[in-house]
Design a protein around this motif. Sequence first.
Motif, PDB file in Angstrom:
ATOM      1  N   MET A  27     -21.499 -13.055  10.092  1.00 59.58           N
ATOM      2  CA  MET A  27     -22.703 -13.773   9.647  1.00 59.58           C
ATOM      3  C   MET A  27     -22.334 -14.820   8.575  1.00 59.58           C
ATOM      4  O   MET A  27     -22.713 -15.982   8.671  1.00 59.58           O
ATOM      5  N   ARG A  28     -21.519 -14.333   7.571  1.00 62.27           N
ATOM      6  CA  ARG A  28     -21.094 -15.249   6.509  1.00 62.27           C
ATOM      7  C   ARG A  28     -20.301 -16.400   7.113  1.00 62.27           C
ATOM      8  O   ARG A  28     -20.401 -17.551   6.685  1.00 62.27           O
ATOM      9  N   SER A  29     -19.502 -16.060   8.147  1.00 63.32           N
ATOM     10  CA  SER A  29     -18.670 -17.062   8.795  1.00 63.32           C
ATOM     11  C   SER A  29     -19.542 -18.115   9.486  1.00 63.32           C
ATOM     12  O   SER A  29     -19.222 -19.311   9.453  1.00 63.32           O
ATOM     13  N   VAL A  57     -22.646 -18.953   8.657  1.00 70.05           N
ATOM     14  CA  VAL A  57     -23.305 -19.781   7.638  1.00 70.05           C
ATOM     15  C   VAL A  57     -22.325 -20.846   7.125  1.00 70.05           C
ATOM     16  O   VAL A  57     -22.663 -22.031   7.049  1.00 70.05           O
ATOM     17  N   SER A  58     -21.077 -20.414   6.829  1.00 67.68           N
ATOM     18  CA  SER A  58     -20.132 -21.430   6.315  1.00 67.68           C
ATOM     19  C   SER A  58     -19.794 -22.445   7.401  1.00 67.68           C
ATOM     20  O   SER A  58     -19.590 -23.625   7.112  1.00 67.68           O
ATOM     21  N   ASN A  71     -11.579 -18.322  13.049  1.00 63.01           N
ATOM     22  CA  ASN A  71     -12.839 -17.574  13.153  1.00 63.01           C
ATOM     23  C   ASN A  71     -13.963 -18.371  13.778  1.00 63.01           C
ATOM     24  O   ASN A  71     -14.972 -17.812  14.192  1.00 63.01           O
ATOM     25  N   TRP A  72     -13.838 -19.670  13.747  1.00 61.17           N
ATOM     26  CA  TRP A  72     -14.914 -20.522  14.270  1.00 61.17           C
ATOM     27  C   TRP A  72     -14.656 -20.945  15.709  1.00 61.17           C
ATOM     28  O   TRP A  72     -15.415 -21.724  16.277  1.00 61.17           O
TER      29      TRP A  72
END
Lengths: 248, 248
Positions: free
Chosen positions: B1-3, B5-6, B226-227
């Motif tokens: 989730m944090r990934s 958002v960033s 990660n993206w």
Amino acid sequence: MRSIVSFYICYLLCLGLGLACVVCVSYWNHRWRGGFAWDGTALQFNWHPVLMVTGLIVLYGNGAVLYRVPLTWGQNKLPWKLLHATLMLLALVLSIVGLCAVFDFHNAKNTPNLYSLHSWIGIAATALFAIQWVVGMAGFLLPCSPISLRKLLKPVHVWLGGSILWLSIAACISGINEKLFFVLKGNGNGTQSYANLPAEAVLGNSLGVLIVAFGLVVLKILSTLNWQRPESRPEDMAYAPLLQEENE
Amino acid sequence: MRSIVSFYICYLLCLGLGLACVVCVSYWNHRWRGGFAWDGTALQFNWHPVLMVTGLIVLYGNGAVLYRVPLTWGQNKLPWKLLHATLMLLALVLSIVGLCAVFDFHNAKNTPNLYSLHSWIGIAATALFAIQWVVGMAGFLLPCSPISLRKLLKPVHVWLGGSILWLSIAACISGINEKLFFVLKGNGNGTQSYANLPAEAVLGNSLGVLIVAFGLVVLKILSTLNWQRPESRPEDMAYAPLLQEENE
């Protein structure tokens, strides 16, 4: 095995192109620009391209790919970290001396510093490099720096490392282009115009092409996952992220 | 989730910086260079920076990060492949029209073409882009292209994709730098010298900085594992390389 052979082909290309860049920029300034001195004249300026190409491009690029050389993959990473830091420090010192050469030259001629886009990009690349070196040193070499910080820093260090290289290349390309327009004006006193592509223009343009080729090879080496130090590869990290003593 | 958002913060930055580049290069040529025409004069040349920045940098960069947008991660990759290819084709067409603008302008003035390092780097970036588009289209979109070829092509396509972007940025930086030296000569008839940093110089330099910032964000998005689209991540591929129907 095939992967190691192709790595070494790329690595030899990297060494060869780096050497060609240094020879080419030195020959250009020696043969066509009157050689070198440290006296505030154009001969002092000539150190600028030589030192920036040698430091910010060639030594920097070679320092960046060091961990990809399988020879460095032994248990003890520390000596290679020290070599990486030393190569990068040498690259940084050469770049700073290269900047001093042009600042001194401008000051002696009462020309303003840091107005052109070339200088903005070049100074940004060098400043980022200095920050990267200090943060890298503190984060990855000081024994007191915690593993969690190293894990956080590493992707930023890797991304910024590649970015500084292509920024430096952009600075070099714009600098060579600007210099050739400055000196090849075709004003009748023996100099030919850049547009006629005299020998000096072909040499300067070829230097730019060599720098770009060097950058392509270095960034290819850096981006190939198979050529990463095994502990750093995502597929290895996936199995033992918590046991990893030194995930950087 | 944090990934995620960033990612979206970076993606918004990418969209915002891209828009800022297009506005800045258009305003520069409209306000300071007399606007646009297609008549062989300097007004035709003005299309060159606008189209190169819009095509080769902004549209290209946005096309490159498309697969990183989580919205595109559904089962059916085909519509996104078609969108990627279309965005890249549009970017290529704009770049080619941008090259025609400067060739026409040079020909009308009897100025030689392709002598400066800027032009060598720019033409190399556009040629590599054209080759990349054709090979990408044939390799990844034609149904007859075998999976083994796609696997072989993908790392080259990804590496060359990033390389074309930083090559284009180097071409743009050297082009803006050259243009500002050409037009800001401080020859007494109202124009100020580049060295005095008049408003036009600050705008041109800022355009260069915006382009570099855009490149940094795009290459950060591309390099963050990660993206990546989940099927392309090395840790996912490690589990089912043979079952992977579409490893590209």
